[in-house]
Design an enzyme around this catalytic site. Structure first.
Site, mmCIF file in Angstrom:
data_model
loop_
_atom_site.group_PDB
_atom_site.id
_atom_site.type_symbol
_atom_site.label_atom_id
_atom_site.label_comp_id
_atom_site.label_asym_id
_atom_site.label_seq_id
_atom_site.Cartn_x
_atom_site.Cartn_y
_atom_site.Cartn_z
ATOM 1 N N GLY A 12 37.021 48.789 65.872
ATOM 2 C CA GLY A 12 38.066 48.613 64.868
ATOM 3 C C GLY A 12 39.458 48.975 65.381
ATOM 4 O O GLY A 12 39.645 49.284 66.573
ATOM 5 N N VAL A 14 41.336 51.604 64.785
ATOM 6 C CA VAL A 14 41.438 52.981 65.287
ATOM 7 C C VAL A 14 40.547 53.163 66.515
ATOM 8 O O VAL A 14 40.932 53.811 67.493
ATOM 9 C CB VAL A 14 41.071 53.989 64.177
ATOM 10 C CG1 VAL A 14 41.118 55.411 64.704
ATOM 11 C CG2 VAL A 14 42.029 53.841 62.985
ATOM 12 N N SER A 39 27.703 44.013 65.806
ATOM 13 C CA SER A 39 28.288 44.165 67.146
ATOM 14 C C SER A 39 27.303 44.780 68.138
ATOM 15 O O SER A 39 27.460 44.599 69.355
ATOM 16 C CB SER A 39 29.517 45.078 67.079
ATOM 17 O OG SER A 39 30.489 44.531 66.239
ATOM 18 N N CYS A 150 46.779 59.125 57.629
ATOM 19 C CA CYS A 150 47.930 58.793 58.487
ATOM 20 C C CYS A 150 49.278 59.056 57.803
ATOM 21 O O CYS A 150 50.243 59.449 58.466
ATOM 22 C CB CYS A 150 47.843 57.351 58.947
ATOM 23 S SG CYS A 150 47.398 56.189 57.655
ATOM 24 N N GLN A 176 54.439 51.830 54.675
ATOM 25 C CA GLN A 176 53.327 51.942 55.618
ATOM 26 C C GLN A 176 52.988 50.610 56.283
ATOM 27 O O GLN A 176 52.947 49.563 55.639
ATOM 28 C CB GLN A 176 52.094 52.492 54.888
ATOM 29 C CG GLN A 176 52.344 53.894 54.347
ATOM 30 C CD GLN A 176 51.133 54.521 53.691
ATOM 31 O OE1 GLN A 176 51.280 55.210 52.676
ATOM 32 N NE2 GLN A 176 49.956 54.336 54.228
ATOM 33 N N GLU A 202 45.730 56.387 48.379
ATOM 34 C CA GLU A 202 46.634 56.994 49.370
ATOM 35 C C GLU A 202 47.501 58.116 48.764
ATOM 36 O O GLU A 202 47.721 59.151 49.387
ATOM 37 C CB GLU A 202 47.530 55.897 49.949
ATOM 38 C CG GLU A 202 48.223 56.252 51.233
ATOM 39 C CD GLU A 202 47.346 56.011 52.462
ATOM 40 O OE1 GLU A 202 46.149 55.704 52.299
ATOM 41 O OE2 GLU A 202 47.874 56.160 53.570
ATOM 42 N N ARG A 235 52.899 49.343 51.074
ATOM 43 C CA ARG A 235 52.555 48.649 52.323
ATOM 44 C C ARG A 235 53.673 47.665 52.634
ATOM 45 O O ARG A 235 54.073 46.862 51.763
ATOM 46 C CB ARG A 235 51.234 47.896 52.143
ATOM 47 C CG ARG A 235 50.719 47.244 53.398
ATOM 48 C CD ARG A 235 50.062 48.203 54.379
ATOM 49 N NE ARG A 235 48.848 48.799 53.855
ATOM 50 C CZ ARG A 235 48.318 49.931 54.327
ATOM 51 N NH1 ARG A 235 48.893 50.573 55.330
ATOM 52 N NH2 ARG A 235 47.222 50.424 53.805
ATOM 53 N N HIS A 242 54.352 54.418 60.250
ATOM 54 C CA HIS A 242 54.653 54.662 58.836
ATOM 55 C C HIS A 242 55.990 55.419 58.725
ATOM 56 O O HIS A 242 56.168 56.479 59.343
ATOM 57 C CB HIS A 242 53.568 55.536 58.192
ATOM 58 C CG HIS A 242 52.226 54.869 58.066
ATOM 59 N ND1 HIS A 242 52.011 53.529 58.298
ATOM 60 C CD2 HIS A 242 51.016 55.377 57.695
ATOM 61 C CE1 HIS A 242 50.730 53.248 58.085
ATOM 62 N NE2 HIS A 242 50.105 54.351 57.726
HETATM 63 N N1 LIG Z 1 44.135 52.241 60.600
HETATM 64 C C1 LIG Z 1 44.759 53.392 60.422
HETATM 65 O O1 LIG Z 1 45.983 53.539 60.601
HETATM 66 C C2 LIG Z 1 43.986 54.593 59.988
HETATM 67 C C3 LIG Z 1 44.658 55.799 59.962
HETATM 68 C C4 LIG Z 1 43.976 56.934 59.593
HETATM 69 C C5 LIG Z 1 42.646 56.849 59.266
HETATM 70 N N2 LIG Z 1 41.997 55.654 59.287
HETATM 71 C C6 LIG Z 1 40.585 55.650 58.928
HETATM 72 O O2 LIG Z 1 39.813 55.361 60.101
HETATM 73 C C7 LIG Z 1 38.652 54.616 59.758
HETATM 74 C C8 LIG Z 1 38.615 53.318 60.546
HETATM 75 O O3 LIG Z 1 39.758 52.521 60.205
HETATM 76 P P1 LIG Z 1 40.082 51.163 60.973
HETATM 77 O O4 LIG Z 1 41.442 50.805 60.499
HETATM 78 O O5 LIG Z 1 39.832 51.302 62.432
HETATM 79 O O6 LIG Z 1 38.957 50.169 60.349
HETATM 80 P P2 LIG Z 1 38.428 48.785 60.927
HETATM 81 O O7 LIG Z 1 39.441 48.146 61.800
HETATM 82 O O8 LIG Z 1 37.931 48.035 59.756
HETATM 83 O O9 LIG Z 1 37.163 49.211 61.866
HETATM 84 C C9 LIG Z 1 35.956 49.716 61.317
HETATM 85 C C10 LIG Z 1 34.940 50.063 62.411
HETATM 86 O O10 LIG Z 1 33.738 50.526 61.784
HETATM 87 C C11 LIG Z 1 32.638 49.661 62.151
HETATM 88 N N3 LIG Z 1 31.742 49.468 61.002
HETATM 89 C C12 LIG Z 1 32.004 48.816 59.850
HETATM 90 N N4 LIG Z 1 30.922 48.854 59.034
HETATM 91 C C13 LIG Z 1 29.968 49.529 59.709
HETATM 92 C C14 LIG Z 1 28.636 49.894 59.410
HETATM 93 N N5 LIG Z 1 28.055 49.574 58.239
HETATM 94 N N6 LIG Z 1 27.919 50.601 60.322
HETATM 95 C C15 LIG Z 1 28.487 50.935 61.502
HETATM 96 N N7 LIG Z 1 29.751 50.620 61.851
HETATM 97 C C16 LIG Z 1 30.491 49.929 60.961
HETATM 98 C C17 LIG Z 1 33.269 48.354 62.578
HETATM 99 O O11 LIG Z 1 32.377 47.678 63.445
HETATM 100 P P3 LIG Z 1 32.307 46.054 63.520
HETATM 101 O O12 LIG Z 1 33.484 45.610 64.370
HETATM 102 O O13 LIG Z 1 30.999 45.801 64.173
HETATM 103 O O14 LIG Z 1 32.399 45.553 62.100
HETATM 104 C C18 LIG Z 1 34.531 48.884 63.283
HETATM 105 O O15 LIG Z 1 34.185 49.349 64.565
HETATM 106 C C19 LIG Z 1 38.701 54.414 58.241
HETATM 107 O O16 LIG Z 1 37.943 55.421 57.608
HETATM 108 C C20 LIG Z 1 40.175 54.569 57.917
HETATM 109 O O17 LIG Z 1 40.403 54.986 56.608
HETATM 110 C C21 LIG Z 1 42.636 54.526 59.646
#
Ligand SMILES: NC(=O)c1ccc[n+]([C@@H]2O[C@H](COP(=O)([O-])OP(=O)(O)OC[C@H]3O[C@@H](n4cnc5c(N)ncnc54)[C@H](OP(=O)(O)O)[C@@H]3O)[C@@H](O)[C@H]2O)c1
Length: 344
Positions: A12, A14, A39, A150, A176, A202, A235, A242
């Site tokens: 993902g 992050v 994946s 974040c 954001q 948020e 957003r 942000h």
């Molecule tokens: N983005 C930010 O700025 C940010 C900041 C702070 C915190 N966060 C937190 O960090 C976390 C990840 O955010 P993200 O933005 O990286 O999300 P994302 O882009 O949607 O990535 C999600 C990841 O989790 C995997 N995943 C999804 N469903 C799954 C399942 N059922 N079993 C196992 N793996 C699974 C996905 O794999 P696949 O590719 O195989 O689907 C992918 O590797 C979230 O909790 C979010 O709230 C994000």
């Protein structure tokens, strides 16, 4: 000493930042990557839609993505970074903890749990010892530490610097970036030529996590800070970074120069991923800006500008890179704190 690390949710937004930040890390050696069942079994190159601004490290590109299951992760991995959706993490992280893994997680589940440290190493490193309470209560050998949301982590260091002036109340409006919603979070049709004036959950996170982070730990529990925080989260169409407009009510009457100095002088920590200076304060009121300033301190520094007096205290703008300081970098820094404190 080399520490073997893994990433849960490695494909993902992050997860990709984790891979970028861990490349050439002085002590952390990447040993396992997991994602969803769709994946699992693929090479990382095939599984991830890579979008960070440096190439996938060659050795990582050919690693096989594993299932997010303790049975599929080597037992000799010392530390797991978690960037799973919080609904998934709420089920999966406990299984890894029961299996004895140490997890440094970005996901929002359990951030407010009484026995889970919510930690920014420069702000409340002592809270990490909640792990002892956690292990007693949950009966597991593993350990769970969380980094904040974040948008919270962008503002809280500035509030920690203001606390000496009698921090009473904070109002904040955020702008954001789209990457904060993950890959599938916001479509181009929603965000181009637009601002979305609501980000589910948020505001509540900013209001509560700030109080826990600024609280005091007495060895058994965290007494939350009594500052009132009111957040309005929006957003906008920037990609990363942000920006937040903060209005802080203070019981004392510092000048803007006093406030800027308190932020500039706020101490950092001696950990490999920490910036030399935690906060950079601009004299130019047109800064910080996401595009120009999100990568200051390799994306780990908080930028501040436009510090001005108000009838009740001060107002200013602050900015941080949401997937570096706001997510993967924060978690890596917590991992370094775990290592330094002998939890690995
Ligand atoms: N983005 C930010 O700025 C940010 C900041 C702070 C915190 N966060 C937190 O960090 C976390 C990840 O955010 P993200 O933005 O990286 O999300 P994302 O882009 O949607 O990535 C999600 C990841 O989790 C995997 N995943 C999804 N469903 C799954 C399942 N059922 N079993 C196992 N793996 C699974 C996905 O794999 P696949 O590719 O195989 O689907 C992918 O590797 C979230 O909790 C979010 O709230 C994000």
């Amino acid at each position: 000493m080399s520490v073997r690390v893994g990433i849960l949710g490695a494909t993902g937004a992050v997860g990709q930042r984790f891979i970028q930040l861990l490349d050439d890390h002085p002590t952390f050696e990447l040993a396992a990557l997991t994602a969803s069942d769709e994946s699992a079994g693929k090479s990382y190159r095939k599984a991830a839609k890579w979008r960070v601004d440096t190439p996938i490290p060659a050795d990582v590109a050919e690693m096989t993505v594993r299932k997010t299951d303790p049975a599929d992760v080597p037992a000799d991995v010392d530390l797991l970074f978690s960037s799973l959706p919080s609904s998934v993490a709420a089920d999966v992280e406990p299984a890894f903890l029961e299996a004895g893994y140490v997890v440094s997680s970005n996901s929002s589940n359990d951030r407010l749990a009484e026995d889970v440290p919510l930690t920014i190493p420069e702000i409340n490193p002592d809270h990490l010892d909640l792990i002892e309470v956690q292990r007693d209560e949950r009966g597991w050998d593993g350990a769970l530490v969380k980094n904040p949301n974040c948008s919270t982590i962008t503002m809280v260091p500035t509030l920690a610097a203001l606390d000496r002036f009698g921090l009473e109340r904070v109002d904040v409006a955020t702008l954001q970036a789209v990457s904060g919603a993950g890959y599938s979070g916001v479509t181009s049709m929603e965000i181009i030529d637009n601002v979305l004036p609501h980000i589910g959950g948020e505001e509540d996170k900013m209001e509560t996590e700030s109080q826990k982070l600024l609280g005091t730990f007495d060895g058994a529990e965290v007494d939350w800070h009594d500052v009132d925080v009111s957040a309005s989260c929006n957003r906008v169409a920037s990609l990363d970074g942000h920006l937040e407009n903060v209005f802080a009510d203070l019981s004392e009457d510092p000048s803007p120069g006093d406030v800027a100095e308190a932020m500039r002088e706020y101490p950092g920590v001696d950990l490999p991923s920490a910036p030399n200076q935690l906060m950079h304060v601009f004299d130019d009121p047109s800064r910080p800006q996401p595009r120009l300033d999100r990568m200051r301190g390799d994306g780990m520094q908080i930028s501040v500008g436009g510090v001005q007096e108000t009838p009740r205290g001060v107002k200013y703008n602050c900015l941080a890179h949401n997937t570096v300081r706001g997510a993967a970098g924060a978690s890596v820094l917590n991992g370094e704190l775990l290592a330094e404190n002998g939890y690995l």
